[in-house]
Design a protein around this motif. Structure first.
Motif, short mmCIF file in Angstrom:
data_model
loop_
_atom_site.label_atom_id
_atom_site.label_comp_id
_atom_site.label_asym_id
_atom_site.label_seq_id
_atom_site.Cartn_x
_atom_site.Cartn_y
_atom_site.Cartn_z
N VAL A 1 81.75 16.63 48.56
CA VAL A 1 80.48 16.89 47.92
C VAL A 1 80.69 16.87 46.44
CG1 VAL A 1 78.72 18.59 47.67
CG2 VAL A 1 80.13 18.55 49.71
N THR A 2 79.57 16.13 45.75
CA THR A 2 79.63 15.98 44.16
C THR A 2 78.44 16.36 43.87
OG1 THR A 2 79.18 13.58 44.74
CG2 THR A 2 81.54 13.92 44.69
N LEU A 3 78.27 16.75 42.87
CA LEU A 3 76.95 17.12 42.03
C LEU A 3 77.17 17.07 40.56
CD1 LEU A 3 77.15 20.20 41.19
CD2 LEU A 3 77.01 20.49 43.69
N THR A 4 76.17 17.39 40.00
CA THR A 4 76.11 17.65 38.33
C THR A 4 75.34 19.05 38.17
OG1 THR A 4 76.26 15.31 37.71
CG2 THR A 4 75.57 16.83 36.02
N ALA A 5 75.94 19.92 37.67
CA ALA A 5 75.42 21.34 37.38
C ALA A 5 74.53 21.12 36.17
CB ALA A 5 76.34 22.41 37.41
N ARG A 6 73.56 21.78 36.11
CA ARG A 6 72.54 21.69 34.69
C ARG A 6 71.93 23.05 34.80
NH1 ARG A 6 67.63 17.65 36.50
NH2 ARG A 6 66.59 19.03 38.15
N GLU A 7 71.87 23.57 33.48
CA GLU A 7 70.86 24.61 32.99
C GLU A 7 69.75 24.12 32.37
OE1 GLU A 7 71.65 28.77 30.45
OE2 GLU A 7 72.94 26.87 30.15
N GLY A 8 68.74 24.57 33.36
CA GLY A 8 67.28 23.78 32.94
C GLY A 8 67.27 22.43 33.25
N SER A 9 67.21 21.68 32.23
CA SER A 9 66.94 20.29 32.36
C SER A 9 68.20 19.62 31.75
CB SER A 9 65.59 19.74 31.50
OG SER A 9 65.57 20.14 30.23
N SER A 10 69.42 20.31 31.01
CA SER A 10 70.48 19.59 30.63
C SER A 10 71.53 19.99 31.53
CB SER A 10 70.64 20.32 29.27
OG SER A 10 70.78 21.47 29.09
N ALA A 11 72.52 18.93 31.50
CA ALA A 11 73.83 19.18 32.25
C ALA A 11 74.63 19.83 31.44
CB ALA A 11 74.42 17.88 32.64
N LYS A 12 75.22 21.07 32.16
CA LYS A 12 76.28 22.00 31.54
C LYS A 12 77.49 22.29 32.46
CE LYS A 12 73.36 23.94 28.04
NZ LYS A 12 72.86 25.22 27.13
N ARG A 13 78.49 22.61 31.92
CA ARG A 13 79.58 23.42 32.63
C ARG A 13 79.18 24.54 33.32
NH1 ARG A 13 85.38 22.49 33.35
NH2 ARG A 13 86.44 24.47 33.88
N ALA A 14 79.00 24.95 34.60
CA ALA A 14 78.81 26.15 34.88
C ALA A 14 80.23 27.18 34.93
CB ALA A 14 78.12 26.06 36.39
N HIS A 15 80.15 28.42 34.89
CA HIS A 15 81.01 29.21 34.96
C HIS A 15 81.86 29.12 36.56
CE1 HIS A 15 84.05 32.27 34.42
NE2 HIS A 15 83.64 33.03 35.03
N GLN A 16 80.71 29.16 37.66
CA GLN A 16 80.99 29.48 38.73
C GLN A 16 80.13 28.27 39.75
OE1 GLN A 16 80.45 33.26 39.93
NE2 GLN A 16 82.49 34.01 39.34
N VAL A 17 80.80 27.51 40.40
CA VAL A 17 80.14 26.59 41.17
C VAL A 17 80.98 26.78 42.77
CG1 VAL A 17 79.36 24.21 41.71
CG2 VAL A 17 79.43 25.02 39.44
N PHE A 18 80.30 27.08 43.60
CA PHE A 18 81.00 27.30 44.73
C PHE A 18 80.11 26.74 46.12
CE2 PHE A 18 82.61 30.89 42.81
CZ PHE A 18 83.99 30.89 42.89
N LEU A 19 80.78 26.29 47.38
CA LEU A 19 80.25 25.77 48.32
C LEU A 19 80.51 27.16 49.27
CD1 LEU A 19 78.83 23.61 50.18
CD2 LEU A 19 80.85 22.82 50.76
N LEU A 20 79.36 27.64 49.64
CA LEU A 20 79.41 28.65 50.70
C LEU A 20 79.10 28.21 52.32
CD1 LEU A 20 79.83 31.86 51.07
CD2 LEU A 20 77.30 31.84 51.05
N LEU A 21 79.98 28.43 53.29
CA LEU A 21 79.88 28.15 54.46
C LEU A 21 79.66 29.39 55.11
CD1 LEU A 21 82.59 25.35 55.20
CD2 LEU A 21 80.22 25.12 54.35
N GLN A 22 78.65 29.36 56.21
CA GLN A 22 78.23 30.61 56.70
C GLN A 22 77.84 30.18 58.01
OE1 GLN A 22 74.85 32.98 55.34
NE2 GLN A 22 76.01 34.71 55.62
N ASP A 23 78.23 31.34 59.26
CA ASP A 23 77.76 31.16 60.37
C ASP A 23 76.52 32.02 60.45
OD1 ASP A 23 77.73 31.25 63.27
OD2 ASP A 23 79.22 32.73 63.72
N PRO A 24 75.62 31.30 61.12
CA PRO A 24 74.04 32.02 61.05
C PRO A 24 74.08 33.24 61.96
CG PRO A 24 74.01 29.97 61.83
CD PRO A 24 75.26 29.91 61.29
#
Length: 289
Positions: free
Chosen positions: A70-93
């Motif tokens: 999984v690849t993505l670009t985190a952004r704050e508003g309309s500008s790309a920025k380095r986020a402090h936390q980026v997680f992929l959460l997997l959950q059993d529904p």
């Protein structure tokens, strides 16, 4: 006139609410999810583009020999920025069991993560329904964090491979442990101890003979005790007490009982012995031997 005042009030209210509506929030763009089989060439396998801040309509299937990227670009508003936390959460529904995996985030906001079935908990390998995959993006500041679903992950296994079992209780009662300790150290047989005592006592006549041969004057013993009775008596008593402590150590005392007793007796022997040797030195300086 009243209508005009109402229009002005609504305009002021909209102007006041505009900064709140335009408040920045975290999100993502240029997101892709791909499944690549082991040993497959570059560009092979499944690759889907994830809509900005939306989820894929179809589930993604992860096989036992596949790698999820999984690849993505985190952004704050309309500008790309380095986020402090980026997680992929997997959950059993159904059960609500979940686990999160951190992305590798760069300074320009580009984030990447790779997972295989080996990285998943055992409970996720035998589920009949797909897992919910969510993105969690947030950082310091007043911007609202992002928490939304991106796709569903179906974990598929080879029918010939057994499904791993799940422990019912991970923190239950464990089997009783029986420790085997060594026996306490025992004293040597009495025969051996008596043999060594006899050898030590046999050296005493030899020591006395050598002492007399070297010119020891036993006649000065009453004079020494008369000149300085307390230092001589205490010195000899401390030596005998040290021997007695060693005997008690041989009988029943422990090392922690012996050490303070020997330290006390040794201190007394050092102080009284220095006084007794001072008296002996005074007689030798006076020409008496």
């Amino acid at each position: 006139m009243q209508l005009w005042h109402t229009v002005i009030q609504l305009s002021l209210l909209a102007f006041t609410a505009a900064p709140t509506a335009a408040k920045a929030a975290w999100g993502f763009t240029d997101a892709t999810v791909s499944i690549q089989a082991k040993g497959a060439g570059v560009g092979s396998g499944l690759k889907e583009n994830i809509p900005d801040n939306k989820a894929l309509p179809k589930p993604v299937s992860l096989g036992s020999a596949d790698t999820l990227k999984v690849t993505l670009t985190a952004r704050e508003g309309s500008s790309a920025k380095r986020a402090h936390q980026v997680f992929l959460l997997l959950q059993d529904p159904e059960t609500g069991l979940d686990i999160s995996y951190p992305f590798n985030v760069k300074d320009n906001g580009k984030s990447r993560i790779e997972l295989t079935q080996k990285d998943l908990p055992v409970q996720f390998l035998s589920l009949p329904e797909p897992l919910d995959a969510k993105l969690l993006i947030g950082s310091f500041g007043s911007s609202e964090a992002y928490n939304g679903a991106v796709f569903k992950l179906a974990v598929t296994r080879n029918p010939d491979q057994p499904v791993p079992t799940v422990e019912v209780s991970r923190y239950g009662k464990l089997p009783e442990i029986h420790h085997i300790f060594k026996d306490d150290p025992q004293s040597p047989p009495v025969v051996i101890s008596l043999a060594f005592v006899a050898m030590v006592l046999a050296t005493l006549p030899v020591l006395a003979g050598v002492w007399l041969f070297l010119g020891a004057n036993v006649c000065h013993l009453p004079k020494a005790f008369k000149s300085s009775p307390i230092p001589h008596a205490v010195f000899l008593g401390s030596l005998l007490s040290i021997e007695g402590i060693f005997f008690l150590y041989y009988q029943s005392w422990t090392l922690f009982q012996v050490l303070p007793a020997v330290a006390a007796a040794g201190t007394v022997a050092f102080i009284s012995g220095s006084r007794a040797l001072g008296e002996v030195q005074g007689r030798r300086l006076g020409g008496l031997r």
